[in-house]
Design a protein around this motif. Structure first.
Motif, mmCIF file in Angstrom:
data_model
loop_
_atom_site.group_PDB
_atom_site.id
_atom_site.type_symbol
_atom_site.label_atom_id
_atom_site.label_comp_id
_atom_site.label_asym_id
_atom_site.label_seq_id
_atom_site.Cartn_x
_atom_site.Cartn_y
_atom_site.Cartn_z
ATOM 1 N N GLY A 288 -2.168 15.202 37.267
ATOM 2 C CA GLY A 288 -2.703 14.848 35.959
ATOM 3 C C GLY A 288 -3.895 15.658 35.524
ATOM 4 N N THR A 289 -4.311 16.653 36.289
ATOM 5 C CA THR A 289 -5.505 17.408 35.922
ATOM 6 C C THR A 289 -5.331 18.164 34.615
ATOM 7 N N GLY A 290 -4.086 18.400 34.196
ATOM 8 C CA GLY A 290 -3.864 19.127 32.952
ATOM 9 C C GLY A 290 -4.340 18.386 31.727
ATOM 10 N N TYR A 291 -4.599 17.073 31.846
ATOM 11 C CA TYR A 291 -5.053 16.303 30.695
ATOM 12 C C TYR A 291 -6.572 16.291 30.545
ATOM 13 N N ALA A 292 -7.300 16.767 31.544
ATOM 14 C CA ALA A 292 -8.761 16.686 31.489
ATOM 15 C C ALA A 292 -9.319 17.456 30.297
ATOM 16 N N GLN A 293 -8.801 18.645 30.056
ATOM 17 C CA GLN A 293 -9.289 19.438 28.933
ATOM 18 C C GLN A 293 -8.989 18.745 27.606
ATOM 19 N N LEU A 294 -7.811 18.109 27.521
ATOM 20 C CA LEU A 294 -7.449 17.404 26.289
ATOM 21 C C LEU A 294 -8.332 16.172 26.092
ATOM 22 N N MET A 295 -8.685 15.492 27.192
ATOM 23 C CA MET A 295 -9.601 14.357 27.107
ATOM 24 C C MET A 295 -10.955 14.822 26.581
ATOM 25 N N ARG A 296 -11.419 15.971 27.082
ATOM 26 C CA ARG A 296 -12.710 16.492 26.615
ATOM 27 C C ARG A 296 -12.637 16.840 25.129
ATOM 28 N N ARG A 297 -11.494 17.348 24.685
ATOM 29 C CA ARG A 297 -11.341 17.673 23.272
ATOM 30 C C ARG A 297 -11.353 16.402 22.420
ATOM 31 N N ALA A 298 -10.698 15.333 22.892
ATOM 32 C CA ALA A 298 -10.721 14.063 22.163
ATOM 33 C C ALA A 298 -12.140 13.529 22.061
ATOM 34 N N ARG A 355 -1.994 10.804 31.805
ATOM 35 C CA ARG A 355 -1.457 10.863 30.447
ATOM 36 C C ARG A 355 -1.871 9.622 29.649
ATOM 37 N N GLY A 356 -1.834 8.442 30.305
ATOM 38 C CA GLY A 356 -2.221 7.210 29.614
ATOM 39 C C GLY A 356 -3.674 7.209 29.191
ATOM 40 N N GLN A 357 -4.550 7.718 30.064
ATOM 41 C CA GLN A 357 -5.965 7.787 29.710
ATOM 42 C C GLN A 357 -6.189 8.723 28.530
ATOM 43 N N TYR A 358 -5.507 9.873 28.558
ATOM 44 C CA TYR A 358 -5.657 10.799 27.445
ATOM 45 C C TYR A 358 -5.110 10.195 26.155
ATOM 46 N N ALA A 359 -3.955 9.531 26.240
ATOM 47 C CA ALA A 359 -3.364 8.925 25.039
ATOM 48 C C ALA A 359 -4.310 7.895 24.432
ATOM 49 N N ALA A 360 -4.952 7.075 25.284
ATOM 50 C CA ALA A 360 -5.901 6.079 24.780
ATOM 51 C C ALA A 360 -7.094 6.754 24.106
ATOM 52 N N ALA A 361 -7.577 7.841 24.708
ATOM 53 C CA ALA A 361 -8.699 8.565 24.108
ATOM 54 C C ALA A 361 -8.296 9.222 22.798
ATOM 55 N N ASP A 362 -7.100 9.780 22.755
ATOM 56 C CA ASP A 362 -6.625 10.418 21.527
ATOM 57 C C ASP A 362 -6.502 9.399 20.398
#
Length: 439
Positions: A288-298, A355-362
């Motif tokens: 799941g490390t691929g979502y870290a950058q997207l989380m930072r962007r959110a 992915r779920g954490q990123y989706a919630a942040a998005d």
């Protein structure tokens, strides 16, 4: 256990056909009509809101197990109003869920009718993203009945909170259902304590109604779980925090903190819209490390939009009338929460992100600014256009442009709403399962 009703057995007329929700007044009228038509029902006025609106409760049946169901803990979550009506219709049509399992049901149609009235424009229309956010209202936490229960350092419960607290004390209900709904994604549940049998039944209920489970939530990050999508409410000490420089906490405890000993409490969080299409596909590794950058962007998106709105609020406040404070106070509270979430998500991005954490942040990066912008537009509109000074007119035009752009982008990624039969059905099934299983 009794056979669960199928979705077609839930009577949502006339609102279901319009994909809209009843008002608290509609709920009061429906419950009064049911009480008059059925001798084993009793309608009781519990008290008045801060705005002198009636808060009533319909009691059905006479079994020893007391079940309390409360709608409207947050005024932008109207699914519970329709759930209470449909549940009352179901319970008076059959004795399967009263006499057969020994339950007395107590149904509160809306615990915060004043704030609900400020959402009346969008709730009375077919569910629509623009109308929802443009006419949105949610008060600051210190003015929410759900979050002003007594806590260390907080002894200022609202009249509506006092009504509910007295109910919990006098009824000694063994089962408590607090009806919530979310905006996007899947369903999840908050319970007052682990209860594996009930938690399993809640997950089965979501599958029964075709609503996927949400693995993560904005509000439940870091909470203990009783299995997938069932979160355990943390103790009061963890939920009620005193901000730096303050003498006391900014809000109180939740209703789940004040249940009778041994009782089980459930908050079903049922979404109105399915999960949004994430704007960037996953391209990371299996951890799941691929979502870290997207989380930072959110987090950055939310921070930037919150700062834009804070600046607009600051420039507009000196020119707004006093009665606009109902909206501007709520805007300020929403932006404080948004800033806190942005900081949290940025720190989470230093490690693996699912992915779920990123989706919630998005979702949060979209919904927090739109909620605040909608309420700020309502505050600006408190000044009639004909007498609006040039500064306010310019602020309103810029804010409306941003709002429209954010809504346009949201529409691209958001599917059609869930059928109300599924949303209401899941809330009803949650209540029925909890009542049947018991504490």
């Amino acid at each position: 256990m009794q056979a669960l009703p199928v979705p077609e057995e839930f009577d949502l007329a006339p609102w279901g056909a319009r994909h809209a929700f009843p008002s608290p007044g509609d709920v009061e009228a429906e419950l009064a009509g049911i009480s008059e038509a059925h001798p084993h029902c009793r309608l009781q006025q519990l008290g008045l809101s801060r705005g002198d609106r009636s808060i009533s409760m319909l009691t059905i049946g006479g079994g020893p197990r007391q079940v309390l169901v409360v709608a409207g803990p947050h005024p932008n979550e109207p699914a519970g109003y329709l759930t209470v009506i449909a549940l009352a219709r179901l319970l008076t049509r059959t004795s399967d869920w009263t006499g057969s399992i020994g339950c007395t049901w107590h149904l509160v149609g809306c615990i915060d009718p004043d704030a609900a009235a400020l959402n009346g424009h969008w709730t009375s229309q077919p569910l629509d993203l623009d109308a929802y956010h443009r006419h949105f209202y949610r008060p600051p936490m210190a003015q929410q009945p759900e979050w002003t229960f007594p806590a260390p350092g907080w002894v200022r419960p609202l009249p509506e909170t006092t009504i509910l607290l007295e109910l919990l004390t006098t009824l000694r209900s063994e089962v408590y259902i607090d009806l919530h709904n979310a905006d996007f994604g899947g369903a999840f549940f908050v319970v007052n304590r682990p209860h594996p049998a009930l938690s399993g039944a809640l997950r089965e209920a979501a599958a029964r109604h075709g609503i996927p489970l949400s693995h993560e939530g904005i509000d439940t990050a870091g909470w203990a779980k009783d299995g997938l999508a069932v979160h355990v409410m943390p103790p009061i000490e963890e939920m009620v925090v005193t901000p730096p420089g303050k003498d006391g906490p900014s809000h109180g405890a939740s209703s789940l903190h004040h249940l009778p000993e041994g009782a089980i409490g459930v908050m079903p969080e049922v979404p109105l819209w399915p999960a949004r299409t994430l704007p960037t596909p996953y391209a990371g590794g299996p951890d799941g490390t691929g979502y870290a950058q997207l989380m930072r962007r959110a987090a950055a998106t939310l921070h930037d939009r919150a700062e834009l709105l804070k600046a607009c609020l600051g420039r507009a406040l000196p020119h707004l009338p006093g009665d606009a404070a109902v909206f501007t106070d709520a805007v300020a509270d929403t932006l404080r929460a948004a800033t806190g979430c942005a900081t949290l998500w940025d720190s989470m991005a230093s490690g693996p992100v699912t992915r779920g954490q990123y989706a919630a942040a998005d979702d949060g990066a979209i919904s927090f600014p739109l909620r605040a912008a909608g309420m700020l537009l309502r505050a600006l509109d408190a000044v009639p256009a004909a007498s609006r000074p040039a500064l306010l007119e310019a602020e309103r035009a810029a804010l409306a442009e941003a709002f429209d752009a954010w809504i346009k982008a949201l529409r691209v990624t958001t599917p059609a709403p869930y059928p109300l039969q599924a949303v209401v059905g899941l809330q009803i099934t949650t209540a029925l399962q909890a009542a049947a299983i018991g504490p």
